[in-house]
Write a protein that holds these residues in place. Structure first.
Motif, PDB file in Angstrom:
ATOM      1  N   SER A  27      -1.673  60.975  38.060  1.00 13.73           N
ATOM      2  CA  SER A  27      -2.562  59.807  38.001  1.00 13.73           C
ATOM      3  C   SER A  27      -3.195  59.550  39.370  1.00 13.73           C
ATOM      4  O   SER A  27      -4.157  58.797  39.490  1.00 13.73           O
ATOM      5  CB  SER A  27      -1.784  58.580  37.559  1.00 13.73           C
ATOM      6  N   LEU A  28      -2.645  60.162  40.409  1.00 19.46           N
ATOM      7  CA  LEU A  28      -3.201  59.978  41.753  1.00 19.46           C
ATOM      8  C   LEU A  28      -3.997  61.204  42.205  1.00 19.46           C
ATOM      9  O   LEU A  28      -4.501  61.236  43.325  1.00 19.46           O
ATOM     10  CB  LEU A  28      -2.062  59.727  42.747  1.00 19.46           C
ATOM     11  N   THR A  29      -4.051  62.209  41.349  1.00 20.33           N
ATOM     12  CA  THR A  29      -4.813  63.398  41.756  1.00 20.33           C
ATOM     13  C   THR A  29      -5.860  63.720  40.685  1.00 20.33           C
ATOM     14  O   THR A  29      -6.925  63.110  40.683  1.00 20.33           O
ATOM     15  CB  THR A  29      -3.872  64.595  41.987  1.00 20.33           C
ATOM     16  N   THR A  30      -5.511  64.619  39.778  1.00 21.15           N
ATOM     17  CA  THR A  30      -6.523  65.059  38.806  1.00 21.15           C
ATOM     18  C   THR A  30      -6.982  63.935  37.899  1.00 21.15           C
ATOM     19  O   THR A  30      -8.131  63.899  37.478  1.00 21.15           O
ATOM     20  CB  THR A  30      -5.941  66.206  37.945  1.00 21.15           C
ATOM     21  N   GLN A  31      -6.065  62.995  37.590  1.00 24.49           N
ATOM     22  CA  GLN A  31      -6.454  61.917  36.674  1.00 24.49           C
ATOM     23  C   GLN A  31      -6.782  60.617  37.401  1.00 24.49           C
ATOM     24  O   GLN A  31      -6.784  59.539  36.799  1.00 24.49           O
ATOM     25  CB  GLN A  31      -5.322  61.667  35.677  1.00 24.49           C
ATOM     26  N   ALA A  32      -7.049  60.715  38.699  1.00 28.13           N
ATOM     27  CA  ALA A  32      -7.368  59.503  39.461  1.00 28.13           C
ATOM     28  C   ALA A  32      -8.715  58.945  39.003  1.00 28.13           C
ATOM     29  O   ALA A  32      -9.582  59.679  38.528  1.00 28.13           O
ATOM     30  CB  ALA A  32      -7.408  59.828  40.949  1.00 28.13           C
ATOM     31  N   THR A  33      -8.865  57.620  39.146  1.00 34.68           N
ATOM     32  CA  THR A  33     -10.091  56.979  38.643  1.00 34.68           C
ATOM     33  C   THR A  33     -11.266  57.141  39.604  1.00 34.68           C
ATOM     34  O   THR A  33     -12.408  56.968  39.207  1.00 34.68           O
ATOM     35  CB  THR A  33      -9.845  55.481  38.401  1.00 34.68           C
ATOM     36  N   THR A  34     -10.997  57.408  40.872  1.00 39.77           N
ATOM     37  CA  THR A  34     -12.109  57.624  41.813  1.00 39.77           C
ATOM     38  C   THR A  34     -11.926  58.952  42.530  1.00 39.77           C
ATOM     39  O   THR A  34     -10.801  59.428  42.696  1.00 39.77           O
ATOM     40  CB  THR A  34     -12.168  56.507  42.883  1.00 39.77           C
ATOM     41  N   SER A  35     -13.059  59.491  42.965  1.00 41.84           N
ATOM     42  CA  SER A  35     -13.001  60.797  43.627  1.00 41.84           C
ATOM     43  C   SER A  35     -12.270  60.696  44.962  1.00 41.84           C
ATOM     44  O   SER A  35     -11.591  61.633  45.381  1.00 41.84           O
ATOM     45  CB  SER A  35     -14.404  61.348  43.833  1.00 41.84           C
ATOM     46  N   ASN A  36     -12.379  59.501  45.628  1.00 44.00           N
ATOM     47  CA  ASN A  36     -11.715  59.359  46.926  1.00 44.00           C
ATOM     48  C   ASN A  36     -10.201  59.475  46.777  1.00 44.00           C
ATOM     49  O   ASN A  36      -9.539  60.176  47.542  1.00 44.00           O
ATOM     50  CB  ASN A  36     -12.022  57.989  47.547  1.00 44.00           C
ATOM     51  N   ILE A  37      -9.667  58.755  45.756  1.00 48.26           N
ATOM     52  CA  ILE A  37      -8.215  58.807  45.527  1.00 48.26           C
ATOM     53  C   ILE A  37      -7.828  60.221  45.111  1.00 48.26           C
ATOM     54  O   ILE A  37      -6.808  60.761  45.541  1.00 48.26           O
ATOM     55  CB  ILE A  37      -7.804  57.788  44.441  1.00 48.26           C
ATOM     56  N   GLN A  38      -8.681  60.831  44.304  1.00 51.44           N
ATOM     57  CA  GLN A  38      -8.417  62.196  43.851  1.00 51.44           C
ATOM     58  C   GLN A  38      -8.271  63.122  45.064  1.00 51.44           C
ATOM     59  O   GLN A  38      -7.332  63.914  45.154  1.00 51.44           O
ATOM     60  CB  GLN A  38      -9.590  62.639  42.995  1.00 51.44           C
ATOM     61  N   HIS A  39      -9.213  62.983  46.008  1.00 49.92           N
ATOM     62  CA  HIS A  39      -9.177  63.828  47.203  1.00 49.92           C
ATOM     63  C   HIS A  39      -7.959  63.504  48.067  1.00 49.92           C
ATOM     64  O   HIS A  39      -7.307  64.395  48.600  1.00 49.92           O
ATOM     65  CB  HIS A  39     -10.457  63.640  48.018  1.00 49.92           C
ATOM     66  N   LEU A  40      -7.674  62.192  48.197  1.00 44.57           N
ATOM     67  CA  LEU A  40      -6.542  61.790  49.030  1.00 44.57           C
ATOM     68  C   LEU A  40      -5.233  62.320  48.438  1.00 44.57           C
ATOM     69  O   LEU A  40      -4.404  62.897  49.148  1.00 44.57           O
ATOM     70  CB  LEU A  40      -6.501  60.257  49.132  1.00 44.57           C
ATOM     71  N   GLY A  41      -5.054  62.126  47.117  1.00 43.75           N
ATOM     72  CA  GLY A  41      -3.854  62.623  46.436  1.00 43.75           C
ATOM     73  C   GLY A  41      -3.739  64.131  46.612  1.00 43.75           C
ATOM     74  O   GLY A  41      -2.664  64.655  46.902  1.00 43.75           O
TER      75      GLY A  41
END
Lengths: 483, 228
Positions: A214-228
């Motif tokens: 939920s913090l990477t591939t399924q994150a709601t924003t690209s920033n969180i996705q990148h950070l995860g």
């Protein structure tokens, strides 16, 4: 000083300009409302002044000075009708050009002379204790005169107030609603960051699993996705680093110990098959050197292991007596080997019933190995007959003491702190040359440094003192008792 | 004894091979994991000496494979990695014993013999000095003369000789020898030990007290000074 949270900072950055925009907008709206309200009321007041002026008539007669005689041709009822206002009080006065009052309220004095152009002059003032708006109008027909009309301002002030309330309060409510919505949205968007923080802050080198999807591939924003993704990739690199470090220790051990094993076996072979006494003597020295080198490797690896564990020691509930029994049994052959040089009574006490501590098996074993090794090297008295080395476990209410007690030369106070430093050998090995133990002189001085380091990792303070019996050293670790 | 020696260091492998051969063993040396797996599959061995750090993988792979196919050949792991957790990993993989490098050949030899005896079930005879225990016959002899020990003393001595050199605590002995209706107290045990010591005098075997840990049987030539 505490830094503001990201949520507060974002809200501040959005809400401040929003509030400022609203305040400027409200001021502008109020200004415009004020302007147009004033215009409307003033126009009505001016109409009243013109209506009054229209009723100023001239008589055909002239006075003694030859001037035209003026009069206001309105009855009281007509006057009431002309100046009618539902909510406000209206006062008037009409003045002749010579400054004499033609009709109306005497206290409403003109602010201009009758020769002025027919431009109305506006002013604010007070009449009969009330705030009034006053217009003065100078007219030339039928003869020069001045008409003054004053109107109280209560209703226009009231209208402005109502305009203000009706426009500002809904806007203010809308602004509050917007702030609440923004806060909710920002909080929702930043929740992923809190989750990431929770997922990462409890981690140590033993737990480098990836953060939830939920913090990477399924994150709601690209920033969180990148950070995860970045955190996961950091975990991967850390894992590789730790594995490499472990692998390195293993490889060092292998690369160094394997040739030593080979040298040792070859030396043993030569020793058993050579009758040359000088060669045998040299080979025995060689065997001693391989033992020393092997011991040094063990100690260096033990220190490397301590660094590897630096932030990653999990203490668990262990039966200390079981570990002590196992380690003492492992060292018994060494006591047997010492029989050649005199009897060593190597034993333990306090192992009859299990004693539990918070500890780490590998570290406790290493501490005991080193303390026992030290006792055998330096802890045997000059008269080695009946030498005594004891490993003792004593349970107290708040701590469990693990002691290794020998009968060596003991230590001076200065030596105690120095001994735990790396590379410090128990003073000069020459001091121990008089002891009966052939191992003396082969130490490499790392043993107590390892014990000190491991005792920190075990959270079991190390103390070195004189053997309670008066001769020798007592090395003691004080373990926490499990809850 | 036919031994598979898995060791990649040529110098160590050579010296071990020649030393073991001189002691009368037949040795097959495998310097790689691939060769070790091959030999182990196709040849029967009495024991395997297994190094873990091999150029093409870990020796534990071959060990796990052998155990998975039901091979019970005794295995001694010879490795430079002798930290506790690494030792446990080796034993978990199915090793019977574990020796850290560098080691003495005599010790390797002794452990090999013990393991093979255990594997073949031929450790029924234990000898020390003039004393000999025949487990199958349940007799203890001194110079072929049956000592005819009372039952309790016989059990205590057998416990101390299983295996030879083992330190047995009073509690272990008491747990093992107490019947359901009769507990073996410390005093009774001490009196058995005392009587056994007298009977063993002059046999070359002695019961030695290891302070705080228990008793063990050892050659009394070395230990007579401790007990005196």
């Amino acid at each position: 000083m505490n830094k503001p949270s990201l949520r507060r900072k974002i809200l501040r950055h959005v809400l401040w300009p929003l509030t400022l925009t609203w305040a400027v907008g409200a001021a502008l709206a109020f200004g415009l409302a004020h302007y147009f309200t004033t215009q409307a009321y003033d126009r009505a007041l001016l109409d009243d002044a013109f209506a009054l002026s229209a009723q100023v008539r001239s008589d055909s007669s002239v006075d003694v000075l030859g001037k035209t005689t003026l009069r206001l041709s309105l009855t009281d009822a007509e006057m009431g009708s002309v100046l009618f206002d539902q909510s406000e009080s209206i006062y008037f006065s009409v003045w002749r050009a010579d400054g004499t009052l033609l009709a109306g309220h005497k206290a409403l004095r003109p602010a201009l002379d009758a020769a002025s152009q027919a431009v109305p002059v506006w002013r604010a003032g007070a009449y009969l204790g009330k705030e009034v708006r006053i217009v003065s109008l100078s007219r030339q027909q039928p003869a020069p005169h001045i008409v003054i009309v004053a109107q109280t301002t209560a209703s226009r002030t009231d209208m402005l107030r109502r305009l203000l309330v009706l426009s500002v309060v809904p806007q203010l409510l809308l602004l509050a609603l917007l702030a609440w919505w923004l806060r909710r949205q920002v909080e929702q968007d930043l929740r992923a960051l809190s989750e990431l923080q929770t997922a990462v802050e409890q981690r140590d080198a033993s737990d480098l699993r990836h953060v939830p999807s939920s913090l990477t591939t399924q994150a709601t924003t690209s920033n969180i996705q990148h950070l995860g993704g970045a955190v996961n990739s950091l975990f991967d690199r850390l894992q590789l680093g730790i594995a490499a470090q472990r692998e390195f220790s293993g490889n060092v051990a292998h690369e160094l110990r394997t040739p030593l094993a080979s040298i040792r076996l070859q030396a043993e072979h030569v020793l058993t098959h050579s009758s040359d006494t000088s060669a045998q003597h040299a080979i025995r020295r060689l065997l001693q050197s391989t033992d020393q080198a092997s011991h040094l490797i063990d100690q260096l690896l033990a220190l490397a292991f301590a660094n590897e564990l630096k932030t990653n020691v999990t203490l668990t509930r262990l039966d200390l007596t079981e570990i002590v029994r196992e380690v003492v049994l492992r060292h018994l052959p060494r006591a047997d080997a010492n029989m050649r040089h005199g009897a060593v009574d190597f034993g333990a006490q306090g192992l009859d019933t299990p004693v539990y501590v918070m500890g780490h098996r590998t570290l406790i074993e290493a501490v005991l190995d080193n303390l026992i090794d030290n006792a055998f090297r330096y802890g045997l008295p000059r008269d080695a007959a009946n030498a005594n080395i004891t490993v003792s476990v004593t349970a107290h209410e708040d701590a469990v003491l693990l002691q290794v007690i020998d009968q060596g030369t003991g230590l001076a106070d200065d030596d105690v702190s120095r001994l735990t430093e790396r590379w410090t050998q128990a003073k000069q090995e020459a001091d121990f040359a008089h002891t009966a133990n052939p191992d003396v002189g082969q130490g490499v001085g790392l043993g107590l440094a390892i014990v000190a380091r491991y005792s920190e990792l075990l959270q079991a303070p190390l103390s070195l003192s004189i053997n309670p019996a008066g001769i020798g050293l007592c090395a003691q670790l004080s373990f926490k008792v499990p809850d | 004894m036919r031994i598979l020696l898995v060791e990649d260091d040529p110098s160590l492998s050579d010296v071990m091979t020649s030393s073991l051969m001189r002691l009368g063993h037949r040795v097959e040396a495998a310097p790689t994991l691939a060769l070790a797996r091959h030999w182990w599959r196709v040849q029967p061995f009495d024991a395997v000496l297994l190094d873990l750090n091999l150029p093409d993988g870990s020796g534990l792979t071959a060990l796990r494979e052998a155990r998975a196919r039901g091979d019970k050949t005794p295995v001694i792991v010879l490795t430079a990695r002798n930290r506790t957790d690494e030792r446990i990993a080796g034993l978990d993989a199915g090793a019977d014993d574990y020796m850290g490098k560098p080691f003495e050949l005599a010790e390797v030899q002794a452990r090999l013999r013990a393991l093979v005896r255990r594997a073949l079930g031929t450790d029924d005879i234990v000898s020390i000095g003039r004393l000999r225990l025949d487990r199958r016959a349940r007799r203890i002899y001194v110079d072929e003369v049956d000592m005819a020990l009372p039952a309790r003393e016989f059990e205590v001595l057998v416990e101390l000789l299983s295996p030879l050199g083992r330190v047995v605590s009073k509690r272990m002995m008491s747990d093992k020898l107490s019947g359901t209706d009769e507990a073996l107290g410390d005093n009774a045990l001490e009196s058995f030990i005392s009587r056994l010591r007298k009977r063993l005098a002059g046999t070359g075997a002695a019961i030695v007290t290891v302070r705080g840990l228990g008793y063990r049987v050892q050659d009394d030539v070395i230990f007579e000074s401790v007990e005196s």
